[in-house]
Design an enzyme around this catalytic site. Sequence first.
Site, mmCIF file in Angstrom:
data_model
loop_
_atom_site.group_PDB
_atom_site.id
_atom_site.type_symbol
_atom_site.label_atom_id
_atom_site.label_comp_id
_atom_site.label_asym_id
_atom_site.label_seq_id
_atom_site.Cartn_x
_atom_site.Cartn_y
_atom_site.Cartn_z
ATOM 1 N N LYS A 152 0.821 -1.191 0.000
ATOM 2 C CA LYS A 152 0.000 0.000 0.000
ATOM 3 C C LYS A 152 0.870 1.263 0.000
ATOM 4 O O LYS A 152 1.994 1.178 0.461
ATOM 5 C CB LYS A 152 -0.947 0.011 1.196
ATOM 6 C CG LYS A 152 -0.226 0.209 2.543
ATOM 7 C CD LYS A 152 -1.193 0.535 3.624
ATOM 8 C CE LYS A 152 -1.219 2.014 3.899
ATOM 9 N NZ LYS A 152 -0.171 2.485 4.802
ATOM 10 N N LYS A 186 -0.799 -10.072 11.006
ATOM 11 C CA LYS A 186 -0.526 -10.041 12.452
ATOM 12 C C LYS A 186 -1.146 -11.264 13.118
ATOM 13 O O LYS A 186 -2.238 -11.691 12.765
ATOM 14 C CB LYS A 186 -1.063 -8.745 13.077
ATOM 15 C CG LYS A 186 -0.249 -7.518 12.635
ATOM 16 C CD LYS A 186 -0.668 -6.276 13.365
ATOM 17 C CE LYS A 186 -0.019 -5.032 12.779
ATOM 18 N NZ LYS A 186 1.293 -4.688 13.330
ATOM 19 N N GLU A 220 -1.554 5.399 17.871
ATOM 20 C CA GLU A 220 -0.093 5.383 17.798
ATOM 21 C C GLU A 220 0.483 6.576 18.550
ATOM 22 O O GLU A 220 -0.063 7.676 18.485
ATOM 23 C CB GLU A 220 0.376 5.457 16.336
ATOM 24 C CG GLU A 220 0.096 4.203 15.554
ATOM 25 C CD GLU A 220 0.689 4.283 14.159
ATOM 26 O OE1 GLU A 220 1.749 3.678 13.940
ATOM 27 O OE2 GLU A 220 0.100 4.957 13.305
ATOM 28 N N ASP A 239 -4.142 6.620 4.965
ATOM 29 C CA ASP A 239 -2.987 5.871 5.473
ATOM 30 C C ASP A 239 -3.415 4.665 6.318
ATOM 31 O O ASP A 239 -2.763 3.623 6.283
ATOM 32 C CB ASP A 239 -2.111 6.821 6.306
ATOM 33 C CG ASP A 239 -0.819 6.174 6.768
ATOM 34 O OD1 ASP A 239 -0.135 5.596 5.907
ATOM 35 O OD2 ASP A 239 -0.514 6.229 7.970
ATOM 36 N N HIS A 244 -6.051 -0.737 6.830
ATOM 37 C CA HIS A 244 -5.955 -1.554 8.039
ATOM 38 C C HIS A 244 -7.266 -1.625 8.832
ATOM 39 O O HIS A 244 -7.738 -2.705 9.180
ATOM 40 C CB HIS A 244 -4.846 -1.034 8.962
ATOM 41 C CG HIS A 244 -3.520 -0.853 8.281
ATOM 42 N ND1 HIS A 244 -3.047 -1.735 7.337
ATOM 43 C CD2 HIS A 244 -2.551 0.090 8.414
ATOM 44 C CE1 HIS A 244 -1.852 -1.331 6.920
ATOM 45 N NE2 HIS A 244 -1.533 -0.224 7.555
ATOM 46 N N LYS A 344 -2.178 9.620 15.130
ATOM 47 C CA LYS A 344 -0.762 9.729 15.502
ATOM 48 C C LYS A 344 -0.654 10.585 16.755
ATOM 49 O O LYS A 344 -1.531 11.411 17.031
ATOM 50 C CB LYS A 344 0.023 10.428 14.391
ATOM 51 C CG LYS A 344 -0.111 9.782 13.024
ATOM 52 C CD LYS A 344 0.769 8.575 12.898
ATOM 53 C CE LYS A 344 0.656 7.948 11.519
ATOM 54 N NZ LYS A 344 1.145 6.569 11.510
HETATM 55 C C1 BG6 Z 1 1.451 1.781 8.012
HETATM 56 C C2 BG6 Z 1 1.174 3.261 8.007
HETATM 57 O O1 BG6 Z 1 0.707 1.151 7.010
HETATM 58 O O2 BG6 Z 1 1.076 1.240 9.276
HETATM 59 C C3 BG6 Z 1 1.916 3.946 9.140
HETATM 60 O O3 BG6 Z 1 1.594 3.810 6.762
HETATM 61 C C4 BG6 Z 1 1.614 3.270 10.460
HETATM 62 O O4 BG6 Z 1 1.575 5.324 9.194
HETATM 63 C C5 BG6 Z 1 1.812 1.761 10.365
HETATM 64 O O5 BG6 Z 1 2.470 3.815 11.450
HETATM 65 C C6 BG6 Z 1 1.325 1.066 11.615
HETATM 66 O O6 BG6 Z 1 1.705 -0.274 11.562
HETATM 67 P P1 BG6 Z 1 1.997 -1.082 12.902
HETATM 68 O O7 BG6 Z 1 2.259 -2.478 12.444
HETATM 69 O O8 BG6 Z 1 3.190 -0.420 13.533
HETATM 70 O O9 BG6 Z 1 0.769 -0.948 13.750
#
Ligand code: BG6
Length: 495
Positions: A152, A186, A220, A239, A244, A344
């Site tokens: 992606k 995951k 996050e 994003d 996700h 974020k």
């Molecule tokens: C990515 C995003 O797809 O997933 C990021 O582009 C994000 O912005 C990340 O931080 C999060 O992934 P994970 O596995 O750290 O939760």
Amino acid sequence: KTTEPTIFIIFGGTGDLTKRKIMPALYNLFLANWLPENFAIIGSSSSKMTAEKYQQELLEAVNEFSRSGKTKKEDWAKFASHIGFQDADLTNAGAFKPFGKIIEQFKREWNQTPSLIYYCAVAPHFFCTIAENISKAKLENNPETTRIIIEKPFGTDLESAKELNRKLLNIFEEKQIYRIDHYLGKEVVQNIMAFRFANSIMEPLWNRNHVEHVQISVTEQIGIGTRGKYFEGAGILRDMIQNHLLQLLCIIAMEPPTSFKANEVRDRKVDVLKAMRKIESGKIESMAVRGQYSSGWVEGEEVLGYREEENVDPNSNTETYAALKLHIDNWRWQGVPFYLRTGKRLFKSASVITIQFKEIPHNIFVSADSGVPKQNRLVISIQPDMAIRFQLQSKVPGLEMNLNTVDVVFDYADNKKSDSPEAYETLLLDAIVGDQTLFMRADQVEAAWELIMPILNYWEKNNAQNFPNYSADSWGPENAEALIAKDGYHWFSLP
Ligand code: BG6
């Protein structure tokens, strides 16, 4: 496990993704003996270097990023003997010719047609160029044995996603295209399927009769760091939510597939996206909340606000937080709201899905001391804490009838963290053996874009008047609380 000989050609072989994710994953698969005896990894980038130099760069990366820690000398030496390097200018079809020679050489050496995986670990605007140059240079492209992996973002809106799919499908068949959404790899996310479809007690509860609402939170703590340029053009809706979070929602909401075949599972997920209630542009304010972080303090250190980050417009309208209320118009979920939030620079990092069940129909524990029974919850904790918890009501041991909440827990903590494979290990192994179940099909990607387009369009046309509207280290903007509070709920605290 496969015994088929396999060649990986990694475009973007010296990039961040290769070093942080792809190589550590391949190395761990190698250590655990999952790779076939005959395999080759050919890294590629525009700079010239020897295979030895390339191997050395990768060694440093694997030592830094592998979950199994520092490599052992003899293990690395064995692994590195499978790694080669070929420089190539991605935009020049002529520069792809040497890959043909390399492939031929392995065919002769192994005396077999290998599986071939082209991995586009590059910026998305190169995906089509690479595909076209593979075709122009007449590189091996047998639909049965050749695959291409892309990451992606798959487009930046519905139109560009369709165009990307169209162009790729001119050259490859859908069964050759592996679109990664790493959340699907995951460990706990995969387990949701097992929990739902390998237990008879779940299915009768898993619907509008028993579920009150669902929350999906992916928060996050990190800010945008050095990714300002990318993020300015993206925003959190593109994003995180388009991919996700909507994929997590699909796994929770899908009907039971009739088999665990890739297309059967993916059909059921697409059904969910198609059943999602269209978001009308007049209702966006009441269903979607956006936010942008200002400066603040994180663990004793002052951090920048989004608009002060590198490569970010000081008047940026890009959202770093989003919360949505969504509905699924089908028999199973009618009337059950799904709340999604992600952002974020939030107070902590956690990915958690909570299914809140309805209240008991009649409460017999009415004495003032006994405590009103709380609603049951199923808390699926994906990261960093990995666990699945059922919250039940129970009697506090003692002479009186007092209640409290207890957790029935499946906790991964007994397994050391390093024992759980990383998402990329699962996904790369699936790509090697040719299993597309955990990869995004073209129509899944497009259906997800279609759902969020009205919000994207609305947010783009109407600048947020109140940005920045949450401070780093907080739980996001206040109106995200209001979004859920007006239905009588609140965001659950995250484990
Ligand atoms: C990515 C995003 O797809 O997933 C990021 O582009 C994000 O912005 C990340 O931080 C999060 O992934 P994970 O596995 O750290 O939760």
